[in-house]
Design a protein around this motif. Sequence first.
Motif, PDB file in Angstrom:
ATOM      1  N   THR A  13       3.373  -5.625   0.140  1.00 29.76           N
ATOM      2  CA  THR A  13       3.050  -6.939  -0.115  1.00 29.76           C
ATOM      3  C   THR A  13       2.773  -7.915  -1.121  1.00 29.76           C
ATOM      4  N   ALA A  16      -3.533 -10.605  -2.948  1.00 23.00           N
ATOM      5  CA  ALA A  16      -4.540 -10.679  -2.028  1.00 23.00           C
ATOM      6  C   ALA A  16      -6.437 -11.064  -2.436  1.00 23.00           C
ATOM      7  N   LEU A  26     -10.197 -16.436   0.551  1.00 19.99           N
ATOM      8  CA  LEU A  26      -9.497 -15.182   0.213  1.00 19.99           C
ATOM      9  C   LEU A  26      -7.915 -15.702  -0.064  1.00 19.99           C
ATOM     10  N   ASP A  28      -4.778 -15.818  -0.164  1.00 26.16           N
ATOM     11  CA  ASP A  28      -3.308 -14.804   0.060  1.00 26.16           C
ATOM     12  C   ASP A  28      -3.941 -13.481   0.947  1.00 26.16           C
ATOM     13  N   THR A  29      -3.144 -13.458   2.194  1.00 25.33           N
ATOM     14  CA  THR A  29      -3.570 -12.052   2.691  1.00 25.33           C
ATOM     15  C   THR A  29      -3.468 -11.063   2.296  1.00 25.33           C
ATOM     16  N   GLY A  30      -2.050 -11.048   2.286  1.00 23.13           N
ATOM     17  CA  GLY A  30      -1.404  -9.670   1.854  1.00 23.13           C
ATOM     18  C   GLY A  30      -0.862  -9.203   3.261  1.00 23.13           C
ATOM     19  N   ALA A  35      -6.821  -5.431   4.420  1.00 23.21           N
ATOM     20  CA  ALA A  35      -7.391  -6.542   4.197  1.00 23.21           C
ATOM     21  C   ALA A  35      -9.311  -6.438   4.901  1.00 23.21           C
ATOM     22  N   VAL A  49      -9.945 -18.707   4.374  1.00 17.08           N
ATOM     23  CA  VAL A  49      -8.493 -18.243   3.369  1.00 17.08           C
ATOM     24  C   VAL A  49      -7.745 -19.586   3.008  1.00 17.08           C
ATOM     25  N   HIS A  58       2.879 -12.682   1.933  1.00  9.35           N
ATOM     26  CA  HIS A  58       1.575 -13.614   2.117  1.00  9.35           C
ATOM     27  C   HIS A  58       0.195 -13.696   3.499  1.00  9.35           C
TER      28      HIS A  58
END
Length: 192
Positions: A13, A16, A26, A28-30, A35, A49, A58
């Motif tokens: 990942t 984030a 946020l 990037d969310t990974g 999350a 986001v 990402h």
Amino acid sequence: MITNLARGVQAFTSNAFLVEGDRTVLVDTGSNFDAVARIEDRGADLDAVILTHTHHDHVGNLEAVSEAFGVETWGFDTDQPAVDNPIGDEESVRMGDHAYTALHTPGHKNDHLCFYSSAASVLFAGDLIFQNGSFGRTDLEEGDRKRLIESIDRVRERADEHLAEMHVGHGPSVTTNPYQDVELAGRAARME
């Protein structure tokens, strides 16, 4: 407050970063971890986001985060399916309690953005610059070493030498003299 929600995740990942404050976002969310649960555990009310770029690691959790919190996504290129709203080069973006300047920094990926706040003394470097002078890959599609070097130079010229924090796309954030890591990355990228 800036918290890396991906800290301790063993799956592949990106980091984030939950940036809490007046406008909780946020960065990037990974991918490959929950999350949504980590945001809920912090009791955060997510407003948006913001993406440094749209590589899968990402944005993998983007759909789940968007659905759970009813938020839109902001990034450089609205032609990318992950991006609802554009952020232009040099545009001011509110994250937490501070305004950040978006810097278009291609070289790793064409839609890559870094975010810098002189008031907060914080840089979100995405996959452009990492700890100890490492830098983003240029062997992927849209990778370009010359453009990457130009982007690192741009960040170095913009950031203050007293930069306090650099939050990166992978690995630990840099809180001890991060400006030195920016300079090292520029030199290292020229040597390879």
